[in-house]
Design an enzyme around this catalytic site. Structure first.
Site, PDB file in Angstrom:
ATOM      1  N   GLY A  34      29.021  31.574  21.852  1.00 32.31           N
ATOM      2  CA  GLY A  34      28.782  30.435  22.726  1.00 32.31           C
ATOM      3  C   GLY A  34      29.692  30.473  23.931  1.00 32.31           C
ATOM      4  O   GLY A  34      30.619  31.285  24.006  1.00 32.31           O
ATOM      5  N   HIS A  35      29.420  29.602  24.876  1.00 30.94           N
ATOM      6  CA  HIS A  35      30.268  29.445  26.056  1.00 30.94           C
ATOM      7  C   HIS A  35      30.456  27.957  26.325  1.00 30.94           C
ATOM      8  O   HIS A  35      29.880  27.106  25.644  1.00 30.94           O
ATOM      9  CB  HIS A  35      29.660  30.153  27.261  1.00 30.94           C
ATOM     10  CG  HIS A  35      29.805  31.647  27.220  1.00 30.94           C
ATOM     11  ND1 HIS A  35      31.021  32.274  27.329  1.00 30.94           N
ATOM     12  CD2 HIS A  35      28.880  32.629  27.050  1.00 30.94           C
ATOM     13  CE1 HIS A  35      30.854  33.579  27.246  1.00 30.94           C
ATOM     14  NE2 HIS A  35      29.562  33.827  27.073  1.00 30.94           N
ATOM     15  N   ASP A  36      31.261  27.662  27.331  1.00 34.28           N
ATOM     16  CA  ASP A  36      31.616  26.282  27.653  1.00 34.28           C
ATOM     17  C   ASP A  36      30.407  25.353  27.660  1.00 34.28           C
ATOM     18  O   ASP A  36      30.445  24.267  27.089  1.00 34.28           O
ATOM     19  CB  ASP A  36      32.319  26.249  29.021  1.00 34.28           C
ATOM     20  CG  ASP A  36      32.720  24.847  29.455  1.00 34.28           C
ATOM     21  OD1 ASP A  36      33.905  24.504  29.340  1.00 34.28           O
ATOM     22  OD2 ASP A  36      31.838  24.090  29.915  1.00 34.28           O
TER      23      ASP A  36
ATOM     24  N   ASN B 279      27.643  25.520  26.093  1.00 30.75           N
ATOM     25  CA  ASN B 279      27.142  25.275  24.742  1.00 30.75           C
ATOM     26  C   ASN B 279      28.035  24.304  23.989  1.00 30.75           C
ATOM     27  O   ASN B 279      27.553  23.395  23.306  1.00 30.75           O
ATOM     28  CB  ASN B 279      27.056  26.588  23.962  1.00 30.75           C
ATOM     29  CG  ASN B 279      26.271  27.654  24.701  1.00 30.75           C
ATOM     30  OD1 ASN B 279      26.820  28.687  25.073  1.00 30.75           O
ATOM     31  ND2 ASN B 279      24.992  27.406  24.935  1.00 30.75           N
TER      32      ASN B 279
ATOM     33  N   ASP C 161      36.215  24.842  27.896  1.00 32.34           N
ATOM     34  CA  ASP C 161      37.107  26.002  27.887  1.00 32.34           C
ATOM     35  C   ASP C 161      38.569  25.614  28.107  1.00 32.34           C
ATOM     36  O   ASP C 161      39.450  26.011  27.338  1.00 32.34           O
ATOM     37  CB  ASP C 161      36.694  26.990  28.986  1.00 32.34           C
ATOM     38  CG  ASP C 161      35.587  27.930  28.539  1.00 32.34           C
ATOM     39  OD1 ASP C 161      35.217  27.888  27.355  1.00 32.34           O
ATOM     40  OD2 ASP C 161      35.088  28.705  29.373  1.00 32.34           O
TER      41      ASP C 161
END
Length: 382
Positions: free
Chosen positions: A121-123, A125, A152
């Site tokens: 995932g990333h920020d 998400n 993040d």
């Protein structure tokens, strides 16, 4: 500095973990970033004040070296997905058994448990799962992620650093370390506690983008100036709003009531037209020194020229001329002392760090020969 004497091992990662390490380094901790070998360039842009050791963790001997570093340190920051460290024999149970004082910080998107624990995932998400993303964006538009700051950096790196400092403080009483499960989803949600706790006071009872603080109110908005720049308006309280109206040269008797929500679109149109008649410099001259809560929107290139930022020394330049924010908050007795030197090259400090941790020169040369570690001292001197 407040964290002087604290040794931190930071396993190289992206965004949140490097930020966490930089925060600790700025306030005096000795942060050693463990990089992979055979990597030409670091992706860590937040390496201020850190040292770099390059280890080949695909070889058992590299894992042994990392374990030795951890057993002589106070903190380890690991940014990997659940289970990676355990496969290497470097999980919390392994390390805390031999170093009970170790603070083991696990910084991940979804945390160490739950159905998403092993998911990528990333920020955006994490922000989505936290519930906050549903509230961000303009009216009648899709949700909008504000860069990758909330999950993040705020919910991730900053909250993880907070957890580390808490664990270090508690260790002064118990003498024991502990594991920190820093989930960016939960960190972001916690940062956004105000969203939940203020629902019953009417701040968020309308659709996205139609509330007081999310772009719906004309007195909490940004406006384009004559020269194509922008002013930020945050005149919520009546006494501040009155000064806004006065600075804009408007007659309050000709305007609808400030809190008449149905009139907000018309009022925003009026403000837009007025702000477009003067330059940013002209509006700044009008509103500076007032309580209208109107300020220029400064770019990253112009923040250093603003008088307030200059007077406080809010931004600093390193020895290469690059601009960045000064560490915050400011402590009266033990302020941060950020390094102004360039960021470390990968493996630049491999030799010196290993010697500090008890490795002999002959052993280091053998490790270099076997490809277990890399050292870029010569490159660093160029």
């Amino acid at each position: 500095m407040a964290l002087a004497g604290i040794r931190v091992i930071e396993l190289a990662g992206l965004a949140p973990a490097p930020f966490c390490g930089m925060l600790l380094a700025d306030f005096g901790a000795k942060v050693i970033r463990v990089d992979r070998t055979k990597v030409s360039m670091a992706v860590d842009t937040q390496a201020r004040g850190k040292q770099s050791v390059a280890l080949n963790l695909k070889k058992p001997q590299g894992v042994v070296i990392l374990k030795r570093l951890c057993l002589q340190s106070d903190v380890i920051i690991e940014p990997f997905r659940k289970g990676v460290m355990e496969k290497l024999g470097l999980g919390p149970e392994d390390l805390l058994k031999e170093n009970p004082r170790l603070i083991y910080a696990r910084l991940t998107g979804y945390g160490q448990s739950g159905s998403y624990a092993k998911s990528a995932g990333h920020d955006i998400n994490y922000l989505a799962i936290s519930g906050l993303l549903s509230m961000l964006g303009r009216s009648q538009e899709k949700p909008y992620a504000p860069l990758n700051l909330v999950a993040d950096f705020a919910g991730g790196g900053l909250m993880c650093a907070f957890g580390i400092v808490l664990a270090l403080l508690e260790r002064t009483r118990s003498g024991k370390g502990q594991v920190i499960d820093a989930s960016m989803v939960e960190g972001a949600a916690y940062v956004g506690s105000f969203m939940w706790k203020s629902q019953n006071i009417g701040l968020w009872n309308r659709a996205r983008g139609e509330n007081m603080l999310d772009g719906g109110a004309p007195f909490y908005e940004t406006y384009r100036t004559l020269d194509g720049q922008h002013m930020a308006v945050g005149a919520i309280e009546p006494q501040f709003y009155q000064q806004l109206i006065q600075g804009l040269g408007l007659d309050p008797d000709d305007l609808p009531d400030q809190m008449s929500v149905s009139d907000w679109p018309e009022l925003k149109k009026i403000f837009t037209e007025v702000f477009a008649t003067k330059t940013l410099a002209e509006w700044s001259q009008i509103f500076d020194g007032t309580d209208a809560c109107v300020t220029p929107v400064l770019s990253l290139d112009t923040v250093l020229t603003h008088p307030h930022n200059q007077e406080r020394g809010s931004f600093l330049r390193d020895d290469r001329g690059e601009l960045s924010p000064r560490p915050a908050p400011v402590l009266s007795r033990t302020p941060a002392g950020p390094s102004l030197s360039r960021d470390p090259l990968i493996g630049e400090h491999t030799r010196s760090v290993l010697m500090e941790y008890g490795f002999k020169s002959a052993d280091i040369e053998q490790l270099l020969s076997d490809g277990i570690v890399e050292c870029n001292e010569a490159k660093a001197r160029l």
